[in-house]
Design an enzyme around this catalytic site. Sequence first.
Site, PDB file in Angstrom:
ATOM      1  N   ASP A 129      -3.577   1.228  10.215  1.00  0.00           N
ATOM      2  CA  ASP A 129      -4.638   2.129  10.216  1.00  0.00           C
ATOM      3  C   ASP A 129      -5.233   2.140  11.742  1.00  0.00           C
ATOM      4  O   ASP A 129      -5.673   3.235  12.072  1.00  0.00           O
ATOM      5  CB  ASP A 129      -5.852   1.751   9.223  1.00  0.00           C
ATOM      6  CG  ASP A 129      -5.548   2.143   7.673  1.00  0.00           C
ATOM      7  OD1 ASP A 129      -4.629   1.679   7.316  1.00  0.00           O
ATOM      8  OD2 ASP A 129      -5.942   3.356   7.486  1.00  0.00           O
ATOM      9  N   CYS A 152       0.919  -1.098  -0.197  1.00  0.00           N
ATOM     10  CA  CYS A 152      -0.191   0.155   0.062  1.00  0.00           C
ATOM     11  C   CYS A 152       0.771   1.103  -0.031  1.00  0.00           C
ATOM     12  O   CYS A 152       2.007   1.345  -0.595  1.00  0.00           O
ATOM     13  CB  CYS A 152      -1.139  -0.104   1.243  1.00  0.00           C
ATOM     14  SG  CYS A 152      -2.472   1.148   1.097  1.00  0.00           S
TER      15      CYS A 152
HETATM   16  C1  RUB Z   1      -3.765   3.178   3.341  1.00  0.00           C
HETATM   17  C2  RUB Z   1      -3.330   2.176   4.188  1.00  0.00           C
HETATM   18  C3  RUB Z   1      -1.842   2.555   4.790  1.00  0.00           C
HETATM   19  C4  RUB Z   1      -2.405   3.188   6.183  1.00  0.00           C
HETATM   20  C5  RUB Z   1      -0.944   3.656   6.916  1.00  0.00           C
HETATM   21  O1  RUB Z   1      -5.238   2.804   2.972  1.00  0.00           O
HETATM   22  O2  RUB Z   1      -3.659   1.185   4.457  1.00  0.00           O
HETATM   23  O3  RUB Z   1      -1.088   1.328   5.063  1.00  0.00           O
HETATM   24  O4  RUB Z   1      -3.166   4.248   6.524  1.00  0.00           O
HETATM   25  O5  RUB Z   1      -0.609   4.569   6.220  1.00  0.00           O
HETATM   26  P1  RUB Z   1      -6.117   3.771   2.296  1.00  0.00           P
HETATM   27  P2  RUB Z   1       0.218   6.149   6.918  1.00  0.00           P
HETATM   28  O6  RUB Z   1      -5.283   4.064   0.856  1.00  0.00           O
HETATM   29  O7  RUB Z   1      -7.316   3.064   1.931  1.00  0.00           O
HETATM   30  O8  RUB Z   1      -6.449   5.300   2.935  1.00  0.00           O
HETATM   31  O9  RUB Z   1       1.455   5.473   7.344  1.00  0.00           O
HETATM   32  O10 RUB Z   1       0.524   7.150   5.920  1.00  0.00           O
HETATM   33  O11 RUB Z   1      -0.597   6.560   8.058  1.00  0.00           O
END
Ligand code: RUB
Length: 329
Positions: free
Chosen positions: A204, A135
């Site tokens: 998340d 991701c």
């Molecule tokens: C984003 C996702 C990321 C986490 C952590 O999902 O799963 O791995 O949110 O991101 P989506 P960060 O694209 O559906 O929002 O470390 O930038 O907070």
Amino acid sequence: MIKETALFPQQVYQIANDIRDMKIRGAGRIAKAAAEALKIAAESYKGEDLEDFKRYIKEAAKLLTSTRPTAVSLPNAVSWVLKALNTNVSTLQAAREAVINQANSFIQYADQALRKIAEYGEKMLRDGDTVLTHCNSLAAISVIVEAHKKGKKLHVFATETRPMYQGYITSEMLLKEGVNVTLIPESSVRQIIRKVDGVIVGADTVAANGAVVNKIGTSLIALAAHERSVDFFVATETFKFSPYTLIGDIVPIEFRPPSEIVGVDFLKSHPNLRILNPAFDVTPPDYITGIITELGIIPPKAAAIIIEEMYGRPVISSEILGRVEEDIS
Ligand code: RUB
């Protein structure tokens, strides 16, 4: 589209819509955007009554927290800002300033946290390592980039992350920093994992038992890493730890529209086809080597301690009780 009334300035609705439509995405960015929106709401309040201002800010908080269900960083950021209304503010001006200051302090904390995570996390990577990420996580990327800046030569496998292809964004971010990247479909992970020294993903939500909720597919990657004893790290700010899970609340998993998976024409020509599009999954603590936070690297089972220290034992609100009852029924 979120229904707009004249209540909040357009920018607040814009941020809420952008979170809901994933123009602003990633749990950390969502949290900062929500704090920013509350700040804008406070700055633009036109009334003259303190109690009305408090109601107005709480309405804005409700609008923002309704946008996406899974990342606890969103309600945690909003709660952080709402603390301003619990302090002894006796005038409208003081309340407005308190909300603005709290929002600024959250944004500042979030930025500092990322820098600390990068500092602690880079020590887990060695020169010559091959790292896999999934991701698009700023926390995970900050660790990789910091190690790269320290002169460690790394190779990164970035998963495409279907159906929304956040892996493209990750690849672009890493390439911009000069990191070697290979983009792979996530279905190839069990094949590729034999070439990987360590996995780093974001979060998340971190539950009290140390389970991590992150982009769909994360738990399959963890399973493949576990099978081959490859280290699996989660990089996350502590505002993604969920106080609600301490009292048994279940992390809601977002299901997104079928249209993200198949085209409208295919859907129309197969009216009996059901499509499920869960956006997140849960990785059990046993598959996680460590959680890299701004406070240090913790074993997943220590999540409950962090939650208690940061948030205290949560008071069971009627809202939370409602959610628990729903889950049991
Ligand atoms: C984003 C996702 C990321 C986490 C952590 O999902 O799963 O791995 O949110 O991101 P989506 P960060 O694209 O559906 O929002 O470390 O930038 O907070």
